[in-house]
Write a protein that holds these residues in place. Sequence first.
Motif, PDB file in Angstrom:
ATOM      1  N   THR A   1      44.173 -18.063 -39.857  1.00  0.00           N
ATOM      2  CA  THR A   1      44.651 -17.388 -38.651  1.00  0.00           C
ATOM      3  C   THR A   1      43.477 -17.064 -37.728  1.00  0.00           C
ATOM      4  N   THR A   2      43.808 -16.694 -36.510  1.00  0.00           N
ATOM      5  CA  THR A   2      42.770 -16.326 -35.546  1.00  0.00           C
ATOM      6  C   THR A   2      42.052 -15.046 -35.965  1.00  0.00           C
ATOM      7  N   SER A   3      42.650 -14.258 -36.866  1.00  0.00           N
ATOM      8  CA  SER A   3      42.000 -13.045 -37.381  1.00  0.00           C
ATOM      9  C   SER A   3      41.255 -13.326 -38.694  1.00  0.00           C
ATOM     10  N   ASP A   4      40.965 -14.625 -38.966  1.00  0.00           N
ATOM     11  CA  ASP A   4      40.198 -15.083 -40.134  1.00  0.00           C
ATOM     12  C   ASP A   4      40.880 -14.843 -41.473  1.00  0.00           C
ATOM     13  N   GLU A   5      42.191 -14.739 -41.489  1.00  0.00           N
ATOM     14  CA  GLU A   5      42.942 -14.592 -42.731  1.00  0.00           C
ATOM     15  C   GLU A   5      43.301 -15.993 -43.236  1.00  0.00           C
ATOM     16  N   ASP A   6      43.112 -16.226 -44.523  1.00  0.00           N
ATOM     17  CA  ASP A   6      43.469 -17.508 -45.143  1.00  0.00           C
ATOM     18  C   ASP A   6      44.755 -17.339 -45.937  1.00  0.00           C
ATOM     19  N   LEU A   7      45.749 -18.187 -45.639  1.00  0.00           N
ATOM     20  CA  LEU A   7      47.029 -18.149 -46.334  1.00  0.00           C
ATOM     21  C   LEU A   7      47.359 -19.538 -46.856  1.00  0.00           C
ATOM     22  N   GLU A   8      48.040 -19.576 -47.976  1.00  0.00           N
ATOM     23  CA  GLU A   8      48.539 -20.844 -48.498  1.00  0.00           C
ATOM     24  C   GLU A   8      49.947 -20.604 -49.003  1.00  0.00           C
ATOM     25  N   GLY A   9      50.877 -21.413 -48.528  1.00  0.00           N
ATOM     26  CA  GLY A   9      52.253 -21.246 -48.953  1.00  0.00           C
ATOM     27  C   GLY A   9      53.104 -22.421 -48.530  1.00  0.00           C
ATOM     28  N   ILE A  10      54.353 -22.384 -48.933  1.00  0.00           N
ATOM     29  CA  ILE A  10      55.293 -23.452 -48.599  1.00  0.00           C
ATOM     30  C   ILE A  10      55.863 -23.170 -47.216  1.00  0.00           C
ATOM     31  N   LEU A  11      55.803 -24.162 -46.359  1.00  0.00           N
ATOM     32  CA  LEU A  11      56.362 -24.048 -45.014  1.00  0.00           C
ATOM     33  C   LEU A  11      57.880 -24.146 -45.133  1.00  0.00           C
ATOM     34  N   THR A  12      58.583 -23.053 -44.813  1.00  0.00           N
ATOM     35  CA  THR A  12      60.034 -23.031 -44.993  1.00  0.00           C
ATOM     36  C   THR A  12      60.810 -23.084 -43.692  1.00  0.00           C
ATOM     37  N   GLU A  13      60.205 -22.611 -42.598  1.00  0.00           N
ATOM     38  CA  GLU A  13      60.903 -22.619 -41.310  1.00  0.00           C
ATOM     39  C   GLU A  13      59.917 -22.868 -40.180  1.00  0.00           C
ATOM     40  N   VAL A  14      60.408 -23.530 -39.124  1.00  0.00           N
ATOM     41  CA  VAL A  14      59.630 -23.761 -37.912  1.00  0.00           C
ATOM     42  C   VAL A  14      60.577 -23.643 -36.730  1.00  0.00           C
ATOM     43  N   ASP A  15      60.147 -22.897 -35.713  1.00  0.00           N
ATOM     44  CA  ASP A  15      60.896 -22.913 -34.458  1.00  0.00           C
ATOM     45  C   ASP A  15      59.891 -23.086 -33.318  1.00  0.00           C
ATOM     46  N   ASP A  16      60.304 -22.874 -32.098  1.00  0.00           N
ATOM     47  CA  ASP A  16      59.432 -23.132 -30.949  1.00  0.00           C
ATOM     48  C   ASP A  16      58.236 -22.192 -30.872  1.00  0.00           C
ATOM     49  N   ASP A  17      58.313 -21.021 -31.519  1.00  0.00           N
ATOM     50  CA  ASP A  17      57.269 -20.016 -31.377  1.00  0.00           C
ATOM     51  C   ASP A  17      56.481 -19.718 -32.644  1.00  0.00           C
ATOM     52  N   LYS A  18      57.089 -19.990 -33.824  1.00  0.00           N
ATOM     53  CA  LYS A  18      56.452 -19.515 -35.051  1.00  0.00           C
ATOM     54  C   LYS A  18      56.817 -20.387 -36.257  1.00  0.00           C
ATOM     55  N   ILE A  19      56.092 -20.098 -37.356  1.00  0.00           N
ATOM     56  CA  ILE A  19      56.389 -20.737 -38.642  1.00  0.00           C
ATOM     57  C   ILE A  19      56.580 -19.637 -39.683  1.00  0.00           C
ATOM     58  N   LEU A  20      57.202 -19.998 -40.798  1.00  0.00           N
ATOM     59  CA  LEU A  20      57.381 -19.070 -41.912  1.00  0.00           C
ATOM     60  C   LEU A  20      56.823 -19.718 -43.171  1.00  0.00           C
TER      61      LEU A  20
END
Length: 154
Positions: free
Chosen positions: A97-116
Amino acid sequence: MFRDSVKKLLDEGLAQREDLFLVDFEVLGDNTIKVVIDGDNGVLVEDCMFISRAIEHNLDREEQDFSLEILSAGATSPLTNKRQYKKNIGRTLSVKTTSDEDLEGILTEVDDDKILLEWKTREPKPIGKGKVTVKKQAELSFDSISKAQVVIKF
């Protein structure tokens, strides 16, 4: 001028193939044309040939000397286009992320503005000894993602 005519030909080629989309495009100082494409259903060699012909067959080598490279986005290339996220639903992503947080997970949703993203982690039990598996989620806007790529696991 040369770059503009190449981009126009590239856009016309991609307009004929709605399943393909542009990931990166550049024309270097020595007239090397580099195009990186991706597709909703992946990219075949024939897809690269189609885009190559859309550009090369409409440029005159007598007027302008150039070299042309058409590439598909690699499996571990960073995701740069929202359509790339949609085609990777169900796969594991590594996201910075732009705040230097590292995440790893399964991409479950995508829309025009965000991901889950969803993942499981082991945390200490609220009461007593031991650990319990907990399901976590993170909703990330595209603006908050500095880098994302698919994690290949064997």
